[in-house]
Enzyme design. Structure first.
Site, mmCIF file in Angstrom:
data_model
loop_
_atom_site.group_PDB
_atom_site.id
_atom_site.type_symbol
_atom_site.label_atom_id
_atom_site.label_comp_id
_atom_site.label_asym_id
_atom_site.label_seq_id
_atom_site.Cartn_x
_atom_site.Cartn_y
_atom_site.Cartn_z
ATOM 1 N N HIS A 91 -8.063 60.360 45.445
ATOM 2 C CA HIS A 91 -8.859 59.518 46.344
ATOM 3 C C HIS A 91 -8.196 59.473 47.709
ATOM 4 O O HIS A 91 -6.972 59.574 47.829
ATOM 5 C CB HIS A 91 -9.084 58.109 45.780
ATOM 6 C CG HIS A 91 -7.862 57.264 45.604
ATOM 7 N ND1 HIS A 91 -7.303 56.521 46.620
ATOM 8 C CD2 HIS A 91 -7.085 57.023 44.511
ATOM 9 C CE1 HIS A 91 -6.255 55.856 46.175
ATOM 10 N NE2 HIS A 91 -6.091 56.146 44.892
ATOM 11 N N ASP A 93 -9.037 56.972 50.097
ATOM 12 C CA ASP A 93 -8.956 55.623 50.654
ATOM 13 C C ASP A 93 -7.602 55.012 50.296
ATOM 14 O O ASP A 93 -6.926 55.466 49.376
ATOM 15 C CB ASP A 93 -10.103 54.743 50.157
ATOM 16 C CG ASP A 93 -10.026 54.470 48.662
ATOM 17 O OD1 ASP A 93 -9.963 55.444 47.896
ATOM 18 O OD2 ASP A 93 -10.027 53.281 48.256
ATOM 19 N N ASP A 124 -0.052 57.073 47.258
ATOM 20 C CA ASP A 124 -1.287 56.599 46.630
ATOM 21 C C ASP A 124 -2.419 56.568 47.652
ATOM 22 O O ASP A 124 -2.597 55.597 48.355
ATOM 23 C CB ASP A 124 -1.030 55.198 46.076
ATOM 24 C CG ASP A 124 -2.218 54.609 45.341
ATOM 25 O OD1 ASP A 124 -3.097 55.373 44.915
ATOM 26 O OD2 ASP A 124 -2.260 53.378 45.204
ATOM 27 N N GLU A 157 -11.705 53.924 45.791
ATOM 28 C CA GLU A 157 -10.967 53.600 44.567
ATOM 29 C C GLU A 157 -10.221 52.277 44.687
ATOM 30 O O GLU A 157 -10.192 51.479 43.759
ATOM 31 C CB GLU A 157 -9.986 54.731 44.243
ATOM 32 C CG GLU A 157 -9.406 54.673 42.830
ATOM 33 C CD GLU A 157 -8.173 53.785 42.712
ATOM 34 O OE1 GLU A 157 -7.819 53.399 41.589
ATOM 35 O OE2 GLU A 157 -7.559 53.481 43.759
ATOM 36 N N GLU A 158 -9.611 52.038 45.842
ATOM 37 C CA GLU A 158 -8.776 50.858 45.989
ATOM 38 C C GLU A 158 -9.572 49.560 46.044
ATOM 39 O O GLU A 158 -9.048 48.492 45.721
ATOM 40 C CB GLU A 158 -7.893 50.979 47.244
ATOM 41 C CG GLU A 158 -6.915 52.141 47.223
ATOM 42 C CD GLU A 158 -5.802 51.984 46.193
ATOM 43 O OE1 GLU A 158 -5.813 51.013 45.420
ATOM 44 O OE2 GLU A 158 -4.907 52.853 46.165
ATOM 45 N N HIS A 423 1.119 50.245 47.288
ATOM 46 C CA HIS A 423 0.459 48.966 47.568
ATOM 47 C C HIS A 423 1.368 47.993 48.323
ATOM 48 O O HIS A 423 0.926 46.898 48.657
ATOM 49 C CB HIS A 423 -0.060 48.278 46.297
ATOM 50 C CG HIS A 423 -1.140 49.021 45.585
ATOM 51 N ND1 HIS A 423 -2.011 48.429 44.703
ATOM 52 C CD2 HIS A 423 -1.518 50.332 45.612
ATOM 53 C CE1 HIS A 423 -2.852 49.320 44.215
ATOM 54 N NE2 HIS A 423 -2.554 50.494 44.756
#
Length: 453
Positions: A91, A93, A124, A157-158, A423
């Site tokens: 992904h 995003d 990520d 996705e996030e 994150h």
């Protein structure tokens, strides 16, 4: 068969291009939330990803608008006769940047420091996206691809918008593959090749407690006036016991784990646990983070300390995150959480519960031929045996793909080892992980193309 060292040399020669790719991607603020970043940023990222995969040889690559408004990048290179098809997922995003003061470098500028590359999304999941690109480029030196390849790069996705899952349900043919490689995971430590075989699901709720028509003076009314914030605190305290185990009425929370262990010392370092502070839960670390349900309070709406008045609070809210292990129905778990909160609401306070869409847990089937080839490819690329682990996070897409294509093998790999701090501020990636994972993926695609049809 192409010698492993030859592939290793090719990938190493491509690492400057990989860093340039990652720098270009990290510079794009592709947060799939219009309240936090202009939608044009995600659109710019989607176009960049589409064009990059076209240049890497997947010429039939396009953008598909999904039900949540995000653009999925979908590509397809048909398989030669008798060869399997491999779907490569990632992904583009990213998580929000968070408090910029906590970053040691500009989060949208890929920065080299202490042998790592820092920036939001570096691991990520833009690092995994670059890993896919690098593997495809390494294969291009040998002419046509030896297997069919599908590219899926998600754009939301996030934020959990569900757009790609909806597309899988409506257009399953776009995702048909023999082996699905979900590159949104990683190794248990740098240099230790790992296949993630389980994912916890998610069953969140928002709760609001109301007790008064408005604030009242704590001196005149405190003691008898029901405090909504105190009621909420009491309810939240009932969700864990003194050991830190999750204690939701009717929800089993004593599951075991038979995969790789997660040493306490490593976990404490990975999670940044302060000296002298005990870990929570009565089980082993791997059981607590991969095999058992876990309740986390994500946020509370109430007056801040600065500027707070001497008043009894009439209302308070919280967002609760319930992670659900494989074998547990997330809808039933969410029902149990709601019933528990109702049963533990003190003083007849009014309680409103809003349920978020659930994400189902996932358990991989690990006995197929694709898994066998991937396991050996990882071992050869990293130079050591492969271990299996779980992941406490959720990837609802895995369950959607398993439902749409139950015959397909689904494997989770990637560059997101614990030191990446995904994150969080100062997210980073070890470039060696990108390199080794790209070698493994190149070996995988090469060897699958040489398997008897």
């Amino acid at each position: 068969m192409i010698p492993t060292q030859q592939i290793r040399d090719r990938v190493r020669a491509l690492m400057p291009a990989a860093r340039a790719d990652l720098a270009a991607l990290v510079a794009i603020r592709s947060i799939a939330d219009p309240l936090q970043a202009p939608p044009a940023e995600c659109e710019r990222a989607a176009v960049w990803v589409r064009d990059a995969f076209i240049a890497a040889g997947i010429t039939d690559t396009t953008l598909v608008r999904t039900s949540d408004g995000s653009d999925a990048v979908l590509g397809h290179h048909p398989a030669p006769a008798g060869a399997p098809t491999v779907l490569l997922y990632c992904h583009y995003d990213i998580q929000p940047l968070g408090d910029l003061a906590l970053w040691d470098s500009e989060p949208l500028t890929l920065t080299d420091r202490d042998g790592r590359w820092y920036g939001r999304g570096a691991a990520d999941c833009k690092g995994n996206l670059v890993m896919h690109l690098t593997a495809l480029r390494a294969l291009a030196a040998d002419g046509p691809l030896p297997v069919g390849v599908r590219i899926v790069a998600e754009g939301s996705e996030e934020t959990g918008g569900g757009g790609l899952e909806d597309l899988v349900a409506k257009r399953p043919e776009l995702f048909a593959a023999d082996l699905i490689v979900i590159a949104d995971s990683g190794n248990v430590a740098v240099g230790e090749p790992t296949l993630t075989t389980t994912l916890r699901g998610i069953a969140n709720v928002d709760v609001r407690v109301e007790t008064l028509r408005g604030e009242v003076h704590s001196g005149m009314f405190g003691g008898a006036a029901p405090d909504a914030l105190a009621a909420l605190i009491s309810m939240l305290a009932s969700l864990r016991d003194a050991n830190g185990d999750t204690t939701i009425d009717g929800l089993e929370a004593a599951q075991g784990w038979d995969g790789v262990t997660y040493p306490e010392s490593r976990f404490r370092a990975d999670a940044g646990v302060l000296d002298g502070v005990a870990l929570t839960g009565s089980g082993e670390v791997a059981e607590m983070v991969w095999a058992r349900p876990a309740l986390t309070v994500l946020g509370i709406d109430c007056p801040s300390v600065l500027g707070s008045a001497a008043a009894v609070q009439p209302n308070a809210e919280a967002r609760l995150n319930l992670r659900v292990p494989p074998g547990m129905d997330p809808v039933a778990a969410q029902d149990a959480l709601a019933a528990h909160l109702l049963a533990h609401t003190p003083w007849g306070a009014r309680l409103t519960i809003e349920r978020e869409p659930v994400g189902r847990p996932f358990q991989a089937r690990v006995d197929g031929p694709g898994y066998a080839v991937l396991t050996q490819a990882l071992a050869d690329a990293f130079g050591r045996p492969v271990v299996t682990s779980g992941q406490g996070g959720s990837i609802p897409l895995c369950t959607a793909l398993a439902t749409a294509h139950p015959e397909a093998e689904i494997a989770l790999i990637g560059v997101e080892e614990p030191s990446c701090a995904i994150h969080a501020p100062n997210e980073s990636v070890d470039p060696g992980e990108i390199e080794r994972c790209a070698v493994a993926e190149t070996l995988l695609l090469t060897r699958l193309g040489q398997q008897p049809g």
